[in-house]
Write a protein that holds these residues in place. Structure first.
Motif, mmCIF file in Angstrom:
data_model
loop_
_atom_site.group_PDB
_atom_site.id
_atom_site.type_symbol
_atom_site.label_atom_id
_atom_site.label_comp_id
_atom_site.label_asym_id
_atom_site.label_seq_id
_atom_site.Cartn_x
_atom_site.Cartn_y
_atom_site.Cartn_z
ATOM 1 N N ASP A 49 57.836 36.428 72.505
ATOM 2 C CA ASP A 49 58.441 35.970 71.252
ATOM 3 C C ASP A 49 59.811 35.350 71.502
ATOM 4 O OD1 ASP A 49 56.216 36.825 69.843
ATOM 5 O OD2 ASP A 49 57.130 38.733 69.239
ATOM 6 N N PRO A 64 63.916 26.348 72.372
ATOM 7 C CA PRO A 64 63.432 24.974 72.233
ATOM 8 C C PRO A 64 63.041 24.303 73.550
ATOM 9 C CG PRO A 64 65.369 25.306 70.867
ATOM 10 C CD PRO A 64 65.214 26.532 71.712
ATOM 11 N N GLU A 117 71.826 28.902 74.498
ATOM 12 C CA GLU A 117 70.619 28.219 74.951
ATOM 13 C C GLU A 117 70.970 27.106 75.922
ATOM 14 O OE1 GLU A 117 68.222 26.854 71.768
ATOM 15 O OE2 GLU A 117 68.125 28.817 70.833
ATOM 16 N N GLU A 176 51.169 28.260 76.267
ATOM 17 C CA GLU A 176 51.332 29.659 75.871
ATOM 18 C C GLU A 176 50.767 30.634 76.901
ATOM 19 O OE1 GLU A 176 50.232 30.741 71.930
ATOM 20 O OE2 GLU A 176 51.823 29.537 71.045
ATOM 21 N N ARG A 226 59.263 31.948 73.070
ATOM 22 C CA ARG A 226 58.716 31.002 72.095
ATOM 23 C C ARG A 226 59.831 30.419 71.222
ATOM 24 N NH1 ARG A 226 53.555 32.519 68.644
ATOM 25 N NH2 ARG A 226 54.219 34.505 69.479
ATOM 26 N N GLY A 227 60.923 31.163 71.048
ATOM 27 C CA GLY A 227 62.043 30.699 70.235
ATOM 28 C C GLY A 227 63.025 29.805 70.971
ATOM 29 N N LEU A 259 61.533 25.441 75.939
ATOM 30 C CA LEU A 259 60.225 25.908 76.407
ATOM 31 C C LEU A 259 59.091 25.532 75.459
ATOM 32 C CD1 LEU A 259 61.202 29.479 77.662
ATOM 33 C CD2 LEU A 259 60.972 27.377 78.995
ATOM 34 N N SER A 260 59.378 24.708 74.457
ATOM 35 C CA SER A 260 58.360 24.382 73.453
ATOM 36 C C SER A 260 57.140 23.685 74.041
ATOM 37 C CB SER A 260 58.964 23.537 72.331
ATOM 38 O OG SER A 260 59.391 22.291 72.845
ATOM 39 N N GLY A 261 57.285 22.974 75.143
ATOM 40 C CA GLY A 261 56.154 22.275 75.743
ATOM 41 C C GLY A 261 55.378 23.098 76.757
#
Length: 123
Positions: A43, A49, A105, A56, A46-47, A51-53
């Motif tokens: 979690d 940014p 970040e 999962e 996932r938050g 690592l958004s690409g």
């Protein structure tokens, strides 16, 4: 003919699929704690940014491996302490480095090169 009784502890995922099976209750509890930590790490990742690409399944595996190796990772992280990491000033441009934003970040640039640069400034 003799019979023996065995007690087993089964850990299942949220879909009800068996993940692991143990005979020792302390091992089962420890593994359950690892899975809980891995979910929390997932979690957290996932938050982020940056690592958004990332797929999962990759984030899930990385989260599990970090949780599983917490005994090796905690001593490394304990060297940082709990204080908020300050923004690093870029002496050439007079502005904050791209390594850390105010919320901690990573923004642009590679972590390794930013860390090397920060170490040079400290040394």
């Amino acid at each position: 003919m003799s019979h023996t009784m065995a007690i087993e502890y089964v850990i299942r995922n949220s879909e009800g699929e068996e993940v692991a099976r143990f005979q020792d209750p302390s091992e089962a509890r420890r593994y359950d704690r690892v899975l809980t930590a891995a979910e929390q790490l997932f979690d957290l990742f996932r938050g982020i940014p940056a690592l958004s690409g990332v797929d999962e399944s990759v984030m899930d595996e990385v989260s599990f491996q970090i949780a599983k190796r917490s005994g090796d990772i905690l001593p490394i992280l304990s060297k940082i302490g709990r204080e908020k990491i300050p923004a690093i000033r870029n002496e050439q441009q007079g502005k904050s480095s791209s390594f850390f934003q105010a919320d901690g970040e990573q923004s642009e640039g590679s972590v390794r090169s930013s860390v090397r640069e920060a170490r040079k400034k400290v040394a």
